[in-house]
Design a protein around this motif. Sequence first.
Motif, mmCIF file in Angstrom:
data_model
loop_
_atom_site.group_PDB
_atom_site.id
_atom_site.type_symbol
_atom_site.label_atom_id
_atom_site.label_comp_id
_atom_site.label_asym_id
_atom_site.label_seq_id
_atom_site.Cartn_x
_atom_site.Cartn_y
_atom_site.Cartn_z
ATOM 1 N N PHE A 120 34.684 63.132 36.262
ATOM 2 C CA PHE A 120 33.385 63.139 35.590
ATOM 3 C C PHE A 120 32.610 61.865 35.901
ATOM 4 C CE2 PHE A 120 30.702 61.948 31.982
ATOM 5 C CZ PHE A 120 29.877 63.060 31.899
ATOM 6 N N GLU A 121 33.298 60.728 35.883
ATOM 7 C CA GLU A 121 32.633 59.449 36.156
ATOM 8 C C GLU A 121 32.121 59.399 37.593
ATOM 9 O OE1 GLU A 121 33.486 54.617 35.924
ATOM 10 O OE2 GLU A 121 35.108 56.051 35.596
ATOM 11 N N GLN A 122 32.921 59.898 38.530
ATOM 12 C CA GLN A 122 32.501 59.903 39.941
ATOM 13 C C GLN A 122 31.302 60.828 40.155
ATOM 14 O OE1 GLN A 122 36.319 61.038 41.501
ATOM 15 N NE2 GLN A 122 36.765 58.968 42.262
ATOM 16 N N LEU A 176 28.267 58.953 39.079
ATOM 17 C CA LEU A 176 27.879 57.923 40.049
ATOM 18 C C LEU A 176 27.200 58.534 41.272
ATOM 19 C CD1 LEU A 176 31.034 55.606 39.909
ATOM 20 C CD2 LEU A 176 28.764 55.141 38.971
ATOM 21 N N THR A 177 27.720 59.661 41.779
ATOM 22 C CA THR A 177 27.081 60.309 42.929
ATOM 23 C C THR A 177 25.699 60.826 42.553
ATOM 24 O OG1 THR A 177 28.203 62.396 42.405
ATOM 25 C CG2 THR A 177 29.241 60.970 44.044
ATOM 26 N N ARG A 178 25.557 61.306 41.308
ATOM 27 C CA ARG A 178 24.249 61.793 40.849
ATOM 28 C C ARG A 178 23.230 60.645 40.837
ATOM 29 N NH1 ARG A 178 21.184 62.057 36.477
ATOM 30 N NH2 ARG A 178 22.630 60.829 35.226
ATOM 31 N N ILE A 179 23.666 59.464 40.404
ATOM 32 C CA ILE A 179 22.771 58.303 40.371
ATOM 33 C C ILE A 179 22.381 57.880 41.788
ATOM 34 C CG2 ILE A 179 22.638 55.836 39.792
ATOM 35 C CD1 ILE A 179 24.459 56.493 37.366
ATOM 36 N N ILE A 180 23.371 57.847 42.698
ATOM 37 C CA ILE A 180 23.079 57.473 44.089
ATOM 38 C C ILE A 180 22.071 58.443 44.698
ATOM 39 C CG2 ILE A 180 24.051 57.248 46.410
ATOM 40 C CD1 ILE A 180 26.691 56.389 45.055
ATOM 41 N N LYS A 181 22.274 59.725 44.460
ATOM 42 C CA LYS A 181 21.381 60.744 45.016
ATOM 43 C C LYS A 181 19.974 60.608 44.434
ATOM 44 C CE LYS A 181 21.407 65.669 46.162
ATOM 45 N NZ LYS A 181 22.146 66.938 45.999
ATOM 46 N N ARG A 182 19.907 60.394 43.122
ATOM 47 C CA ARG A 182 18.603 60.273 42.466
ATOM 48 C C ARG A 182 17.831 59.064 43.004
ATOM 49 N NH1 ARG A 182 19.358 58.547 36.686
ATOM 50 N NH2 ARG A 182 19.355 56.506 37.691
ATOM 51 N N GLY A 189 23.114 62.536 52.987
ATOM 52 C CA GLY A 189 24.026 63.509 53.599
ATOM 53 C C GLY A 189 25.452 63.340 53.118
ATOM 54 N N PHE A 190 25.936 62.100 53.090
ATOM 55 C CA PHE A 190 27.313 61.861 52.660
ATOM 56 C C PHE A 190 27.491 62.056 51.159
ATOM 57 C CE2 PHE A 190 27.686 59.465 56.730
ATOM 58 C CZ PHE A 190 28.728 60.213 57.252
ATOM 59 N N VAL A 191 26.432 61.826 50.392
ATOM 60 C CA VAL A 191 26.510 62.121 48.961
ATOM 61 C C VAL A 191 26.697 63.622 48.754
ATOM 62 C CG1 VAL A 191 25.184 62.205 46.804
ATOM 63 C CG2 VAL A 191 25.260 60.108 48.132
ATOM 64 N N GLU A 192 25.983 64.439 49.540
ATOM 65 C CA GLU A 192 26.145 65.898 49.449
ATOM 66 C C GLU A 192 27.558 66.316 49.851
ATOM 67 O OE1 GLU A 192 23.214 68.165 51.450
ATOM 68 O OE2 GLU A 192 21.561 67.457 50.212
ATOM 69 N N VAL A 193 28.095 65.672 50.891
ATOM 70 C CA VAL A 193 29.478 65.960 51.292
ATOM 71 C C VAL A 193 30.433 65.575 50.165
ATOM 72 C CG1 VAL A 193 31.330 65.298 52.885
ATOM 73 C CG2 VAL A 193 29.018 65.694 53.768
ATOM 74 N N LEU A 194 30.189 64.409 49.552
ATOM 75 C CA LEU A 194 31.033 63.918 48.467
ATOM 76 C C LEU A 194 30.989 64.844 47.255
ATOM 77 C CD1 LEU A 194 32.862 61.491 47.843
ATOM 78 C CD2 LEU A 194 30.863 60.349 46.844
ATOM 79 N N GLU A 195 29.817 65.406 46.970
ATOM 80 C CA GLU A 195 29.661 66.292 45.817
ATOM 81 C C GLU A 195 30.535 67.541 45.925
ATOM 82 O OE1 GLU A 195 25.142 65.634 44.111
ATOM 83 O OE2 GLU A 195 25.413 66.814 45.935
ATOM 84 N N LYS A 196 30.870 67.929 47.143
ATOM 85 C CA LYS A 196 31.651 69.147 47.351
ATOM 86 C C LYS A 196 33.165 68.888 47.287
ATOM 87 C CE LYS A 196 28.234 71.758 50.021
ATOM 88 N NZ LYS A 196 27.074 70.964 49.626
#
Length: 512
Positions: free
Chosen positions: A168-170, A173-179, A156-163
């Motif tokens: 680019f680096e961040q 990192l969020t993509r890796i955490i989500k995956r 949930g917080f990764v989705e909030v962070l994505e918005k």
Amino acid sequence: MKNYHEPLQFHQKTQVTSVSFEGLIIDTDASLFDWKKGDSIYDIHPFFEILSSFIEDHNGGSESYNFPCIHFEHGDDERICDVSIQIDKDISIILFDYTLKYSDLNLIAQQKNESILLSKELELKNKYLQEKEAFKNSFIANINHEIRTPLTSILGFVEVLEKTNLSFEQEELTRIIKRESKHLNSLIDDMIDISKIESGTLKVVEERFSFHTLIKGFEESYTKISEEKGLVFETKIDDNIQEYVIGDRTRVYQVLNNLLNNAFKFTEEGSVTFSISKNYQRTNKLNLNFKIEDSGFGILEENIPHLFERFTRFNHDKQISGTGLGLAIVKDLVDLLNGEIKVSSTPDKGTAFNIKLPFKFEVTKNTTQERKKKKYTLPKTKRKFRILVVEDEEITQFLIMKILISKGTFFVDIALNSEEAISYIERRTYDLVLMDLSLSKTDGFQTTHMIRKNYGDPYISEVPIIGFSGKASETARDKCLRSGMDDFIAKPFEQEELLYKITKQIAKKAAD
């Protein structure tokens, strides 16, 4: 079973105990063991852990279970008892003390020949394995809930962070955490499915669904993966296959997704091909063949017979993750669907899976129109909508508040337990309640029952309620609806799904 305010002793060798669904002793005649009111039945003896699975599967009716020859110890008191369990509005446990009887039988058994002793030993081992299996399934169900709760917050917080504005680096990192979080969620699903298959509780659910939409979803998802890995992905489907078929969409998806995921996981260069064709069609019955071919590592011929065994992995590359459960689950699901699966492979050249699955279709209905998810919008109003979140996990509270408040159309109140929830709804008018099912003391089902039954004010008794839990199953959803809730959402959930369900229930209530 009624509450025994004046304990009724049925027999000098019998003890009657009443237990709540939370596992606390309500009343007992204590004629055999000095158990106390308020004690946890789970602390008394490991045998009573089986109550957890019985309670979880309880459908509101009356159910009985009987277990012979259970050895109990309490202080200096040791007895061998038969146990009768009755589940209704609460749980009744009756112990029948047969210590002398079993001791006499044991003495007789010692005088029998070795074959009889061996037979008895096998019987006891089987009983032990059954109790062990029941305990294991209960343990897995509880672990499932405990893991999904923090996983919900992570995703949930990764989705909030994505918005938010990320570099680019961040973003990477969020993509890796989500995956990796989704991978963890899939591993949990594998554990639960294996447990359900072993216990025989996994059932085939036939429904009418858009077959072409299912395949299109695979095509879209794995096209993106193929582009990332530099592979060629091709989907071939027979044009004569019906748009809508009848079958267990969830299990079909699971089989095909597992095999496609494996194909991409073990293919570094070349291609993956997904083909669907008709085997035969008779009256309203349809049999389809699914073929998934890759140009990956391949499998040695001597390993193919062991391919569907649990925890088997033939590739030792530590960069390729997995539990070794995926193909075992595929084989079990194909068998459950009355299908067939075959595999052929050449090392360093690739692997091909062929799956035959039966379906049905409706010959009289027009199946050209695809069912679409109905759209809902919040009623037009100058005020914000007030939501009550009943949840005792702080991180989940914060996640839901963050999602809802960021929309600018919601006020959010938090209740930690049933008592606080009741207090809030008596003092304020809410547009919707989000109800955690696993609250301490009084759970979400009981709290919903109180809201629905104890108030004449329709603003309270008819407030839309959505249950949510880490126990993601059709059983949990059905139990929610039977208890009076309007909908259910499983952890971990996506923001869009949560907002859709909230909007849907508020819109439906406004339209009444």
